[in-house]
Every structure is written in C-alpha cells, then in structure tokens.
Design a protein around this motif. Sequence first.
Motif, PDB file in Angstrom:
ATOM      1  N   TYR A  23      57.033  -1.385  -4.756  1.00  0.00           N
ATOM      2  CA  TYR A  23      58.201  -0.624  -5.212  1.00  0.00           C
ATOM      3  C   TYR A  23      58.258  -0.615  -6.744  1.00  0.00           C
ATOM      4  CZ  TYR A  23      62.948   0.699  -6.352  1.00  0.00           C
ATOM      5  OH  TYR A  23      64.038   1.330  -6.907  1.00  0.00           O
ATOM      6  N   ASP A  24      58.165  -1.793  -7.338  1.00  0.00           N
ATOM      7  CA  ASP A  24      58.249  -1.905  -8.795  1.00  0.00           C
ATOM      8  C   ASP A  24      57.159  -1.089  -9.480  1.00  0.00           C
ATOM      9  OD1 ASP A  24      60.392  -3.635  -8.510  1.00  0.00           O
ATOM     10  OD2 ASP A  24      59.146  -5.433  -8.692  1.00  0.00           O
ATOM     11  N   PHE A  25      55.948  -1.232  -8.987  1.00  0.00           N
ATOM     12  CA  PHE A  25      54.834  -0.503  -9.592  1.00  0.00           C
ATOM     13  C   PHE A  25      55.015   1.007  -9.444  1.00  0.00           C
ATOM     14  CE2 PHE A  25      50.786   1.719  -9.163  1.00  0.00           C
ATOM     15  CZ  PHE A  25      50.277   1.512 -10.435  1.00  0.00           C
ATOM     16  N   ALA A  26      55.307   1.454  -8.228  1.00  0.00           N
ATOM     17  CA  ALA A  26      55.448   2.896  -7.977  1.00  0.00           C
ATOM     18  C   ALA A  26      56.574   3.488  -8.817  1.00  0.00           C
ATOM     19  CB  ALA A  26      55.682   3.151  -6.494  1.00  0.00           C
ATOM     20  N   TYR A  27      57.676   2.766  -8.889  1.00  0.00           N
ATOM     21  CA  TYR A  27      58.805   3.238  -9.696  1.00  0.00           C
ATOM     22  C   TYR A  27      58.396   3.375 -11.162  1.00  0.00           C
ATOM     23  CZ  TYR A  27      63.198   3.268 -12.228  1.00  0.00           C
ATOM     24  OH  TYR A  27      64.208   3.595 -13.097  1.00  0.00           O
ATOM     25  N   GLN A  28      57.786   2.343 -11.717  1.00  0.00           N
ATOM     26  CA  GLN A  28      57.357   2.389 -13.125  1.00  0.00           C
ATOM     27  C   GLN A  28      56.323   3.492 -13.347  1.00  0.00           C
ATOM     28  OE1 GLN A  28      55.935  -1.558 -13.975  1.00  0.00           O
ATOM     29  NE2 GLN A  28      57.985  -2.438 -13.979  1.00  0.00           N
ATOM     30  N   PHE A  29      55.391   3.609 -12.427  1.00  0.00           N
ATOM     31  CA  PHE A  29      54.346   4.628 -12.540  1.00  0.00           C
ATOM     32  C   PHE A  29      54.970   6.026 -12.596  1.00  0.00           C
ATOM     33  CE2 PHE A  29      51.388   7.670 -10.699  1.00  0.00           C
ATOM     34  CZ  PHE A  29      50.241   7.430 -11.435  1.00  0.00           C
ATOM     35  N   MET A  30      55.881   6.299 -11.678  1.00  0.00           N
ATOM     36  CA  MET A  30      56.501   7.624 -11.624  1.00  0.00           C
ATOM     37  C   MET A  30      57.405   7.879 -12.833  1.00  0.00           C
ATOM     38  SD  MET A  30      57.142   8.326  -7.591  1.00  0.00           S
ATOM     39  CE  MET A  30      57.376   6.669  -6.969  1.00  0.00           C
ATOM     40  N   VAL A  35      59.127  11.431 -13.870  1.00  0.00           N
ATOM     41  CA  VAL A  35      59.878  11.725 -12.650  1.00  0.00           C
ATOM     42  C   VAL A  35      61.311  11.258 -12.891  1.00  0.00           C
ATOM     43  CG1 VAL A  35      60.134  11.115 -10.203  1.00  0.00           C
ATOM     44  CG2 VAL A  35      57.850  11.502 -11.163  1.00  0.00           C
ATOM     45  N   PRO A  36      62.310  12.081 -12.564  1.00  0.00           N
ATOM     46  CA  PRO A  36      63.701  11.653 -12.738  1.00  0.00           C
ATOM     47  C   PRO A  36      63.963  10.321 -12.020  1.00  0.00           C
ATOM     48  CG  PRO A  36      63.603  13.979 -12.168  1.00  0.00           C
ATOM     49  CD  PRO A  36      62.215  13.441 -12.016  1.00  0.00           C
ATOM     50  N   LYS A  41      63.174   6.288  -7.758  1.00  0.00           N
ATOM     51  CA  LYS A  41      63.703   5.215  -6.904  1.00  0.00           C
ATOM     52  C   LYS A  41      63.522   5.549  -5.429  1.00  0.00           C
ATOM     53  CE  LYS A  41      67.228   3.277  -9.963  1.00  0.00           C
ATOM     54  NZ  LYS A  41      68.680   3.132 -10.203  1.00  0.00           N
ATOM     55  N   LEU A  42      63.900   6.773  -5.061  1.00  0.00           N
ATOM     56  CA  LEU A  42      63.775   7.199  -3.662  1.00  0.00           C
ATOM     57  C   LEU A  42      62.323   7.149  -3.184  1.00  0.00           C
ATOM     58  CD1 LEU A  42      66.139  10.294  -3.315  1.00  0.00           C
ATOM     59  CD2 LEU A  42      66.184   8.225  -1.925  1.00  0.00           C
ATOM     60  N   MET A  43      61.424   7.690  -3.996  1.00  0.00           N
ATOM     61  CA  MET A  43      60.019   7.730  -3.577  1.00  0.00           C
ATOM     62  C   MET A  43      59.387   6.345  -3.573  1.00  0.00           C
ATOM     63  SD  MET A  43      58.463  11.351  -4.903  1.00  0.00           S
ATOM     64  CE  MET A  43      58.867  11.159  -6.627  1.00  0.00           C
ATOM     65  N   ALA A  44      59.743   5.500  -4.524  1.00  0.00           N
ATOM     66  CA  ALA A  44      59.194   4.133  -4.537  1.00  0.00           C
ATOM     67  C   ALA A  44      59.653   3.372  -3.300  1.00  0.00           C
ATOM     68  CB  ALA A  44      59.608   3.408  -5.815  1.00  0.00           C
ATOM     69  N   LYS A  45      60.922   3.527  -2.959  1.00  0.00           N
ATOM     70  CA  LYS A  45      61.456   2.875  -1.758  1.00  0.00           C
ATOM     71  C   LYS A  45      60.763   3.410  -0.510  1.00  0.00           C
ATOM     72  CE  LYS A  45      65.801   2.030   0.672  1.00  0.00           C
ATOM     73  NZ  LYS A  45      66.396   2.974   1.589  1.00  0.00           N
ATOM     74  N   THR A  46      60.598   4.711  -0.440  1.00  0.00           N
ATOM     75  CA  THR A  46      59.944   5.333   0.710  1.00  0.00           C
ATOM     76  C   THR A  46      58.484   4.907   0.811  1.00  0.00           C
ATOM     77  OG1 THR A  46      61.444   7.220   0.573  1.00  0.00           O
ATOM     78  CG2 THR A  46      59.410   7.544   1.819  1.00  0.00           C
ATOM     79  N   GLN A 175      45.614   0.010 -12.763  1.00  0.00           N
ATOM     80  CA  GLN A 175      46.970  -0.264 -13.255  1.00  0.00           C
ATOM     81  C   GLN A 175      47.717  -1.198 -12.302  1.00  0.00           C
ATOM     82  OE1 GLN A 175      49.237   3.302 -14.304  1.00  0.00           O
ATOM     83  NE2 GLN A 175      47.316   4.330 -14.759  1.00  0.00           N
ATOM     84  N   TYR A 176      47.535  -0.982 -11.018  1.00  0.00           N
ATOM     85  CA  TYR A 176      48.214  -1.817 -10.033  1.00  0.00           C
ATOM     86  C   TYR A 176      47.684  -3.253 -10.085  1.00  0.00           C
ATOM     87  CZ  TYR A 176      50.482  -3.344  -5.769  1.00  0.00           C
ATOM     88  OH  TYR A 176      51.255  -4.035  -4.865  1.00  0.00           O
TER      89      TYR A 176
END
Length: 187
Positions: A23-30, A35-36, A41-46, A175-176
């Motif tokens: 979640y943290d990585f995807a959120y930061q990446f986006m 990405v707004p 947040k929604l996509m990282a959670k999903t 990056q991950y």
Amino acid sequence: MKKFVTIIVAILLSHFVFCGTLYDFAYQFMREKKVPEQHAKLMAKTLEEESKKVPSSIDPLYLLAFGMCETGFVNTFGDKGKAVGYFQIHESAVIYVANFYEDVREFKKNHRIHSELIKYPDWQLRIAYRYVYLILKHVYDWDIVQAISAYNGRKDRYNQYTVNFFKYYSDIVNQYTKHLSLYASKK
C-alpha cells in the motif's frame, strides 16, 4: 543476469512482505506520477486487497507497469472513448471479468454506461488486475509475454509495448526493493 536474479528475488520476497508495504509503495509511486491523492489512496488500497485475492502468480507490481504503459497513470479516455481510465479498460474486458466475478457483475449492473468507470479508479484497477489473471489462465496458458501484448490489443508476441512494459516493470521492482530495504531498516 544479475538484474534478472534481483528481479526474481524481489518478486519472491514481495509475496511475503506485501502487507502494508505494498500500500505504502503503491501510494507513493502513484503520487510521484501525479495521480490525485484520493485516487492514489483508493488504488493502493485496492491493489493490496486484490493481491490477497488474486493468485500469487500475478505480481501486483504488474499493474503498476500496466498503468505506466497505458497512460503514464493519467485517468483518461483513449481509443476514441472506448478505453477508460488509468488502465485503458474496454467494455469487453469488463464483461469478460464479470463472467467470473460476482462483484464485478454487480458493479457493471449498477454502472451500465462504460464511461462511468472513469469515476472509479479502484474498480479500474480491480478489473484490470483480474483481467490480467484471467487471460493468463484461460486464454494464454500462462504465457506472460503474450498476455502483456494482448492487453494492448496486439497479436504479435514481441513489440514495443512489451519492451516498454518490462522496462517499467524492472524499474518498479527495483524501486520496490529499495522501499522494502528502507522499511526493514526502520523496524
């Protein structure tokens, strides 16, 4: 060869430590891709949720690579309005996934106009993730190269799209891996 081994090790490790860190990585990446915040947040959670539902043979980081290949993570319409969102989902893909998943069938029933998908980045990711899994399993007999090419509507296995996908994927895995190292050092 060293880069390939690093990627494989990162993939294997990632399956054990995705909880929270994905979640943290995807959120930061986006967010780095502009990405707004709410969409990120929604996509990282999903992404984190789907990584627990979809078999582990599908690396969740593939979805970040698809987002980069398709739109560079811009929520837009493409293909003369037929492709929607960050992952450029066609209605035929939604219908295909809905044949296997009740929640997608229900979403499609409640949102009959395909262009409405633009308002639901979480569903865009959910559908894209499951679509990749389903075409790998049922259409391309686990041939990831063919599935990646087909995602973009290509029939040829090797093309610029697959080259770009693997370049993005390799960068994302690197990056991950760095993200995991930082996460581990904080514990």
